[in-house]
Design a protein around this motif. Structure first.
Motif, PDB file in Angstrom:
ATOM      1  N   GLU A   1       0.893  -1.091  -0.142  1.00 12.24           N
ATOM      2  CA  GLU A   1       0.130  -0.001  -0.051  1.00 12.24           C
ATOM      3  C   GLU A   1       0.746   1.267  -0.147  1.00 12.24           C
ATOM      4  O   GLU A   1       0.574   2.282  -0.772  1.00 12.24           O
ATOM      5  N   ILE A   2       1.809   1.267   0.677  1.00 10.64           N
ATOM      6  CA  ILE A   2       2.927   2.375   0.982  1.00 10.64           C
ATOM      7  C   ILE A   2       3.450   2.521  -0.509  1.00 10.64           C
ATOM      8  O   ILE A   2       3.523   3.626  -1.170  1.00 10.64           O
ATOM      9  N   LEU A   3       3.775   1.297  -1.377  1.00 14.45           N
ATOM     10  CA  LEU A   3       4.413   1.460  -2.599  1.00 14.45           C
ATOM     11  C   LEU A   3       3.316   2.213  -3.495  1.00 14.45           C
ATOM     12  O   LEU A   3       3.857   3.072  -4.310  1.00 14.45           O
ATOM     13  N   VAL A   4       2.041   1.718  -3.394  1.00 10.98           N
ATOM     14  CA  VAL A   4       1.249   2.203  -4.322  1.00 10.98           C
ATOM     15  C   VAL A   4       1.014   3.783  -4.019  1.00 10.98           C
ATOM     16  O   VAL A   4       0.852   4.550  -4.865  1.00 10.98           O
ATOM     17  N   GLY A   5       1.036   4.146  -2.832  1.00  9.94           N
ATOM     18  CA  GLY A   5       0.994   5.543  -2.339  1.00  9.94           C
ATOM     19  C   GLY A   5       2.050   6.369  -2.999  1.00  9.94           C
ATOM     20  O   GLY A   5       1.754   7.469  -3.352  1.00  9.94           O
TER      21      GLY A   5
END
Lengths: 282, 293, 425
Positions: free
Chosen positions: B161-165
Motif C-alpha cells: 500500500e505504501i508503494l502504491v501510495g
C-alpha cells in the motif's frame, strides 16, 4: 543528433525505466483483463494474453455502469466545479499578488486550514448542509450542483496559491503603463493583466478538473439515483459489496474512465510543467 | 474611511467571494463535527446528552487507536519521503534534454490520470493471489514457485500500500520539481563549471538549495494529502487483517459508518486535524528559520 | 447487465418532501378544496431503497414497481439499488440529514438501532391477521422487537456445507463429511491430491460468522444470560483451535486472511476447493458459471451438536414517511405469493412465507431442503445494540489467531473484553 546525445538518451531512459515500468503495469493489467472473456479471468494459472479478444466487455460494462450517463455527469460536475473555483479564485489571487492588506495573513492561514480538512471528515456535515438547502422540488442532495459547490470550495486553496504566485511574476509596470494611458484600473486588469494570466488559469483549471473527476467520498454520499452518479462512483459500485465481481468489466470501465484524462495529460503535459514552474513557489 | 481602510477595501472585496464560498461549505460541517465530538451521538447522528470529553477519553483508551496513530505516522512518513526520494532523480533526468523527453514526462505523469480509487482497484486485482498478474508474472519468470498471498498479512500488504501510495504521489511532486528546476537559470551552472565544480558538487551546492522551497511545498502538501488519504487502504485491505493496516482515516470511517459511533469518529477527526496543524506549524516555522541567512 | 437501467426521468429523490404538499396546495387552489385529498393520493411517490443482491435485484424491483403502479394509479414507486457495503452509510446519512426513504431493506441485525432511535415504524397497525399468517413464524420473529413487528423478512438464508463430489469421493467421503473429524480426514487426502481441503473465510464481512459455525457446533453461545458476550468459552477455544490446527496443517487454502466468502466460492466453482460453508445462493451461481461441477450439500459439520446460522434481511418502513399508506400497499404487494416466488428463485434465498414454501419449486428442491431442514437448529445473530462492535472484535481475534499472532484463548479473552466494553456504552 550526435552519438553522445543518443548515449545520454539511453542512459536517461534506463534510469527512468523502473518507474515507467511500474507506471505502465496497471495499464497493462487493465488492458489484458478488459479484453478477456469471463472464463479466462478466473482461469488458473492466469495468463497475460486472452484466449480471444472479448470486446463485448466494453459493451457490457457500458450498460452495467450506465457509463454514458456517468461520463456526462462526471464532465458536468468537473467542469462546473472548475469554472466556479476559477471564478472566485482569480480575484482573490490577484488581491494576494498585488496588495498587502490587513487580513492577508489570516486569509492564507484560513486557506491552509481548508486544505487540512479532508472531505471525508466532513462528509456527514456536508450531507446535512445539502439536505437543509431547498433546491428545485427537493434539496441539494442528489443534485449535481450539490457536488459542484463543495468541490469548488475545496479547490479554492490550491487554486489561489497557484494563481497568486503566478500572478506575482507578471510585471506590475504593464498595468501601470495602461493606467498612464488613461485606462481605468478595472479595464487595465481586463485588457492587460488577464490575457497574461490565461496560461496560469488554464493550468490551475486542469488541476481542479482532475480533482473533481477523481473525487469519490462526497459523490458517494451525495448522489443517489443512477442518473446522477459520477464515473468513480459507478466503477466502485461494480466492485464493492457484490457477491461476484466481473473483473473484465471492471477493468474495461476503469480503462474507459481513465483514457480521456490520460489523453488530456499527454496533450497538456508541457504546459503543466511550465505553469507550475512559474506558479508553484513564490 | 481612513486611507488604510480604503486601501484594504478593494483587496478584501476581491477575496470575499472565495472566502465566503469556502466558509459556507466548511463552517457547518466543521461545527457539526466539533459538536458531535462532545455529545453522545446515536448511529443516526441524533444528539443525546452532553458527553464532555468522554468520546476523546474513549478513543484514547482504545489500544487500536493508539496503534493506528503510530501506523498513520509511518504511512505518511514513508509515502512522503519515498515520493520525494523517487521524484528528485526522476525530475533531474526529465529536466535533461534527451530523445523522447516529452513521452517520458507523459508516462511518468500517467498515474495522475487514474483516480486514486480506480488505481487501488487495479492494484488490488493485480496482487490477487490466484488470478493477479503479479504472481503470474513472478511465477512465469521463476522468481516465485508458489503464489504469494500478498494481502493476507499486514507485513506484505502494508508495504504494498505504501508503494502504491508513492507511485500515485510521484506525478504531482515531479511536476512541482520540474517547475522548480526550470526556474533555475542555467548561467549559474556555467559559472560553477568554470569554477571547477563537478556535477555532483553542482547538485549539492546549487540544485538542491535552489530546489529547497519546492521541496518544502511538496512535503507540506503531500503530508496533508497522504495523511488524509482514504481510497488506497480502504479498497485494498479495509484496515485489516486484524487492524494491521488501519490508518486514522479508515479507522474514523469504520467508527462512523460501520460501528455506529459517530461521536468517537468526530473526536478522531479533531485529533487528526490537531496532528496536522501541529505538523504544519512546526514544519513551516523550521523552514522559515533555516531559510534565513 | 449488472445494475438497473436508467429510468426515463429521475427527479431528485427528495422531491417527496415538498412535492406532495406543494402539488396538493396547487391542486387545491385550482380545483377547490374538495379536490384536496385525491390530489395528495395522486402525488404520492414512495421511495424504496433496496440492497443489491445480484444482477437480478434491480430489474426485479423495477418490474415490481411497474406492476404496482399499473394497479395503483397515482402512486409512483422510486427504486434505489445500493450495494451492501454502502447501504448502512447511505441510510445513516439519509436519516441524519432528515431525508430517509419511505421503505428500505436493512440487515435485521441493524434493526434494533432503528427502533431505539425511533426511526422505524411499527407495522402492527397495518398488518391483518391474514397478512401475519403469510409468514413462517421463525422468520417473522427476528423482525419483532418489544412485541411489535418492525421488519418483514424480505430475504432469508441458512448455511450448509458444499462439497466437491469428485474430490470427496476420492478422499473416501462420497456423501460428504458429517463431523469435523470427517472434514479433517477428507482435507488431508485432498491436500495430498494437490487441491485445497476446507475453505476457511478470513476476510471482510462474515469472517466472524465462519467461526460461529464451529462455535455453535461445539455447543457454544455468543451471548450469555447476563447480557455479556459468552464466546470466550471452552467451546469457543475449541472451535478456534480447530480452525487454527487446520490452517497450520495446510488443510485450508493458504493465506486464509486473504479470502472473502466470494473468493472461496470462486475457488469452489473452479473445482480447486473441497469444502466450503455458505448460503444457498451458491447453487444458482454454480448452475450459471460452472454447470459441470459435481457437488453435494450437507449440514454444517458437527462437533457435539448440529447447528447452523440463519440470517434474514428485513424491509422496514420509516417513521418519517409521509406516504405510509401507499408504502404499505407496496409492501403488501411484494409479499404476495408469485412476487415472492420470483424473488426467491432469482436470488436463491429460502422461502419466508408459507405459500412460497409450499410451491412445488421449493418443495421438490432437494438442495434447498438441506437448508430448510436445518432451520429448527439455526442460530440467528443476537438482537443487541452495537452488534457490529462485537462482530468486529471477533474478526480481529480470529484473524490474529489465523495469522499466528495470538493464541485462541488469549485472543478470545481480549475480544470479549473489548466487545463488552463496547456493549456497555
Amino acid at each position: 543528433m550526435n552519438e553522445r546525445n543518443w548515449r545520454k538518451s539511453l542512459l536517461c531512459w534506463l534510469v527512468l525505466s523502473p518507474l515507467i515500468l511500474t507506471t505502465l503495469f496497471p495499464f497493462a493489467v487493465m488492458i489484458s483483463t478488459a479484453l478477456k472473456p469471463a472464463a479466462d479471468v478466473l482461469a488458473y494459472p492466469p495468463r497475460w494474453l486472452p484466449s480471444r479478444f472479448d470486446w463485448g466487455n466494453f459493451v457490457a460494462m457500458w450498460k452495467a455502469a450506465n457509463f454514458g450517463v456517468a461520463l456526462l455527469n462526471s464532465l458536468i460536475v468537473s467542469l462546473g466545479s472548475t469554472a466556479l473555483a476559477i471564478l472566485v479564485s482569480v480575484p482573490a489571487a490577484y488581491a494576494l499578488a498585488r496588495h498587502s492588506f490587513v487580513g492577508r495573513g489570516f486569509y492564507r492561514q484560513f486557506l491552509l486550514f481548508t486544505q487540512m480538512l479532508s472531505p471525508i471528515l466532513l462528509v456527514i456535515g456536508l450531507f446535512r448542509l445539502a439536505a437543509s438547502i431547498p433546491w428545485g422540488n427537493g434539496t441539494l442532495v442528489n443534485t449535481r450542483i450539490g457536488l459542484i459547490v463543495p468541490y469548488a470550495a475545496f479547490q479554492i486553496a490550491f487554486a489561489v496559491w497557484m494563481l497568486s504566485s503566478y500572478f506575482a511574476t507578471i510585471p506590475r509596470d504593464l498595468e501601470e503603463a495602461a493606467w498612464l494611458e488613461g485606462c481605468g484600473k478595472v479595464r487595465a486588469v481586463l485588457r492587460v493583466f488577464l490575457p497574461l494570466a490565461l496560461p496560469a488559469m488554464a493550468v490551475t483549471a486542469i488541476f481542479t478538473f482532475i480533482n473533481g473527476w477523481n473525487e469519490f467520498a462526497v459523490a458517494l454520499t451525495m448522489l443517489r439515483s443512477p442518473s446522477k452518479r459520477t464515473l468513480t462512483v459507478q466503477v466502485v459500485n461494480l466492485v464493492a459489496g457484490r457477491y461476484s465481481i466481473e473483473w473484465n468489466q471492471v477493468m474495461a470501465a476503469t480503462l474507459a474512465a481513465t483514457l480521456p484524462v490520460a489523453a488530456l495529460f499527454a496533450w497538456l503535459q508541457r504546459y503543466l510543467v511550465k505553469g507550475l514552474a512559474l506558479g508553484a513557489v513564490k | 474611511m481612513t486611507a488604510s481602510a480604503r486601501r484594504a477595501f478593494a483587496p478584501r472585496m476581491l477575496i470575499a467571494p472565495s472566502f465566503v464560498l469556502a466558509l459556507f461549505i466548511i463552517a457547518y460541517p466543521f461545527f457539526d463535527i466539533a459538536r458531535m465530538s462532545v455529545y453522545h451521538v446515536s448511529r443516526f447522528g441524533i444528539l443525546g446528552g452532553f458527553a464532555g470529553l468522554a468520546n476523546f477519553r474513549r478513543i484514547f483508551a482504545d489500544p487500536v487507536f493508539i496503534a493506528t496513530v503510530w501506523r498513520t505516522l509511518v504511512w505518511t512518513g514513508a509515502v512522503v519521503s519515498g515520493t520525494i526520494l523517487v521524484s528528485l532523480p526522476v525530475s533531474l533526468v526529465l529536466n535533461e534534454n534527451f530523445h523522447g523527453q516529452g513521452l517520458a514526462r507523459t508516462l511518468v505523469m500517467l498515474p495522475w490520470s487514474v483516480s486514486l480509487t480506480m488505481s487501488a482497484i487495479v492494484w488490488l486485482w493485480s496482487f490477487d493471489a490466484n488470478h493477479g498478474m503479479i504472481n503470474a508474472t513472478l511465477q512465469s519468470i521463476g522468481v516465485l514457485r508458489q503464489p504469494v498471498q500478498w494481502m493476507a498479512r499486514a507485513s506484505t500488504a502494508f508495504p504494498i500500500e505504501i508503494l502504491v501510495g508513492i507511485l500515485v504521489s510521484v506525478p504531482f511532486v515531479v511536476t512541482i520539481f520540474l517547475g522548480g528546476l526550470s526556474s533555475i537559470p542555467s548561467d549559474i551552472y556555467e559559472a560553477a563549471r568554470i569554477d571547477g565544480a563537478g556535477r555532483v558538487q553542482q547538485f549539492w551546492r546549487l540544485t538542491l538549495p535552489l530546489l529547497r522551497p519546492f521541496i518544502s511545498l511538496a512535503v507540506v502538501l503531500n503530508v496533508i494529502y497522504v495523511f488524509n488519504s482514504f481510497p488506497i487502504i480502504w479498497v485494498m485491505t479495509q484496515g485489516g487483517p486484524a487492524e494491521g493496516t488501519q490508518i486514522l482515516v479508515t479507522y474514523l470511517y469504520e467508527l462512523a459508518f460501520r460501528l455506529g459511533r459517530p461521536g468517537e469518529a468526530a473526536a478522531v477527526s479533531l485529533a487528526m486535524l490537531a496532528i496536522l496543524m501541529v505538523f504544519t506549524t512546526i514544519y513551516v516555522r523550521m523552514q522559515m528559520r533555516s531559510a534565513e541567512p | 447487465m449488472r445494475i438497473l437501467a436508467l429510468p426515463p426521468e429521475a427527479p431528485p429523490m427528495l422531491r417527496r418532501l415538498t412535492s406532495g404538499l406543494r402539488r396538493a396546495a396547487l391542486g387545491a387552489g385550482a380545483l377547490g378544496v374538495a379536490a384536496f385529498a385525491p390530489q395528495i393520493a395522486r402525488a404520492a411517490t414512495v421511495h424504496v431503497t433496496v440492497a443489491y443482491y445480484s444482477a437480478a435485484t434491480g430489474p426485479y424491483f423495477k418490474q415490481m414497481a411497474a406492476a404496482f403502479e399499473k394497479t395503483h394509479p397515482g402512486t409512483t414507486i422510486k427504486i434505489d439499488v445500493v450495494n451492501w457495503n454502502n447501504l448502512q452509510q447511505v441510510l445513516q446519512t439519509d436519516v441524519s440529514g432528515g431525508v430517509p426513504p419511505d421503505i428500505s431493506i436493512i440487515g435485521t441485525r441493524w434493526l434494533l438501532s432503528f427502533v431505539k432511535d425511533g426511526i422505524a415504524e411499527p407495522l402492527d397497525s397495518f398488518m391483518t391477521p391474514a397478512f401475519r399468517n403469510r409468514f413462517i413464524p421463525v422468520f417473522l420473529k427476528p423482525g419483532e422487537i418489544g412485541g411489535k413487528v418492525y421488519g418483514l423478512p424480505i430475504a432469508a438464508s441458512a448455511r450448509a456445507l458444499f462439497y466437491n463430489k469428485t474430490l470427496l469421493t476420492k478422499a473416501g467421503f462420497p456423501n460428504g463429511p458429517k463431523t469435523w473429524n470427517d472434514v479433517i480426514a477428507a482435507a488431508k487426502k485432498i491436500k495430498a491430491m494437490g487441491a485445497y481441503g476446507f475453505g476457511l473465510q478470513g476476510k471482510e464481512i462474515e469472517t466472524d460468522v465462519y467461526w460461529y459455525y464451529a462455535l455453535w457446533s461445539y455447543g457454544g453461545h455468543l451471548m450469555g444470560a447476563n447480557g455479556k458476550v459468552a464466546f470466550d468459552s471452552a467451546a469457543g477455544v475449541k472451535a478456534l483451535t480447530l480452525y487454527k490446527t487446520m490452517v497450520d496443517q495446510g488443510l485450508t487454502e493458504p493465506g486464509v486472511t486473504n479470502y472473502t466468502r466470494e473468493d472461496l466460492q470462486n475457488l469452489f466453482k473452479q473445482g480447486r476447493l473441497g469444502m466450503v460453508i455458505t448460503a444457498p445462493f451458491l447453487i444458482g451461481q454454480i448452475a450459471k458459471e460452472a454447470p459441470k461441477l459435481a457437488y453435494g450439500i450437507v449440514p454444517v459439520p458437527t462437533g457435539t451438536v448440529q447447528s447452523t446460522y440463519a440470517v434474514t434481511d428485513s424491509i422496514v418502513m420509516f417513521k418519517a414517511s409521509k406516504v405510509k399508506k401507499q408504502a404499505w400497499q407496496f409492501l403488501d404487494f411484494l409479499f404476495t405469493k408469485d412476487n415472492r416466488v420470483l424473488f426467491n428463485k432469482n436470488e436463491g434465498f429460502l422461502p419466508t412465507t408459507r405459500a412460497v414454501a409450499a410451491d412445488p419449486y421449493f418443495q421438490d428442491n432437494k438442495q434447498l431442503q438441506v437448508f430448510v431442514n436445518l432451520l429448527p437448529k439455526a442460530h440467528f445473530a443476537p438482537v443487541i445494540r452495537g452488534w457490529e462492535n462485537v462482530a468486529k472484535a471477533v474478526i480481529d481475534a480470529v484473524q490474529s489467531v489465523y495469522l499466528g499472532k495470538a493464541q485462541p484463548a488469549a485472543a478470545l479473552k481480549t475480544a470479549a473484553t473489548s466487545a463488552d466494553r463496547a456493549l456497555a456504552q
